[in-house]
Enzyme design. Structure first.
Site, PDB file in Angstrom:
ATOM      1  N   MET A 217      26.325 -14.725  36.375  1.00  0.00           N
ATOM      2  CA  MET A 217      26.257 -13.281  36.512  1.00  0.00           C
ATOM      3  C   MET A 217      27.647 -12.735  36.790  1.00  0.00           C
ATOM      4  O   MET A 217      27.968 -12.424  37.925  1.00  0.00           O
ATOM      5  CB  MET A 217      25.308 -12.893  37.633  1.00  0.00           C
ATOM      6  CG  MET A 217      23.876 -13.103  37.291  1.00  0.00           C
ATOM      7  SD  MET A 217      22.862 -12.307  38.502  1.00  0.00           S
ATOM      8  CE  MET A 217      21.449 -13.361  38.363  1.00  0.00           C
ATOM      9  N   PRO A 218      28.466 -12.615  35.789  1.00  0.00           N
ATOM     10  CA  PRO A 218      29.804 -12.080  36.034  1.00  0.00           C
ATOM     11  C   PRO A 218      29.798 -10.573  36.291  1.00  0.00           C
ATOM     12  O   PRO A 218      29.048  -9.828  35.666  1.00  0.00           O
ATOM     13  CB  PRO A 218      30.552 -12.370  34.734  1.00  0.00           C
ATOM     14  CG  PRO A 218      29.697 -13.302  33.961  1.00  0.00           C
ATOM     15  CD  PRO A 218      28.306 -13.127  34.448  1.00  0.00           C
ATOM     16  N   HIS A 219      30.644 -10.181  37.211  1.00  0.00           N
ATOM     17  CA  HIS A 219      30.940  -8.768  37.425  1.00  0.00           C
ATOM     18  C   HIS A 219      32.452  -8.643  37.342  1.00  0.00           C
ATOM     19  O   HIS A 219      33.180  -9.340  38.051  1.00  0.00           O
ATOM     20  CB  HIS A 219      30.451  -8.277  38.784  1.00  0.00           C
ATOM     21  CG  HIS A 219      30.860  -6.858  39.062  1.00  0.00           C
ATOM     22  ND1 HIS A 219      30.376  -5.798  38.331  1.00  0.00           N
ATOM     23  CD2 HIS A 219      31.727  -6.347  39.951  1.00  0.00           C
ATOM     24  CE1 HIS A 219      30.926  -4.671  38.789  1.00  0.00           C
ATOM     25  NE2 HIS A 219      31.759  -4.978  39.762  1.00  0.00           N
TER      26      HIS A 219
END
Length: 80
Positions: A1-3
């Protein structure tokens, strides 16, 4: 889950910002194997006169040893 948080000097259009967000998302999908539905991208506009105070000194300078790409400018050349 990259931000991803991208800080940019002010002046880019909303179209350019959307293109950047789309390109970063696609790179995360293609290179890191991320699910595009789990990627989020924030873009923060920073006045270039505030860059040293808000970005370089508190974020970039302390992280220099671990940066995968270092800036090609000298902080003393930034406007105050």
């Amino acid at each position: 889950m990259p931000h991803v948080i991208l800080k940019l000097a002010t002046g880019r259009s909303e179209t350019i910002k959307q293109q950047l967000a789309d390109a970063m998302t696609q790179s995360l999908v293609d290179i890191a194997g991320a699910d595009a539905a789990q990627v989020s991208v924030a873009i923060e506009d920073i006045d270039i006169r505030d860059w040293r105070r808000l970005v370089y000194e508190p974020i970039i300078a302390p992280a220099l040893p671990g940066l995968y790409r270092r800036p090609g400018y000298r902080p003393e050349d930034l406007p105050e």
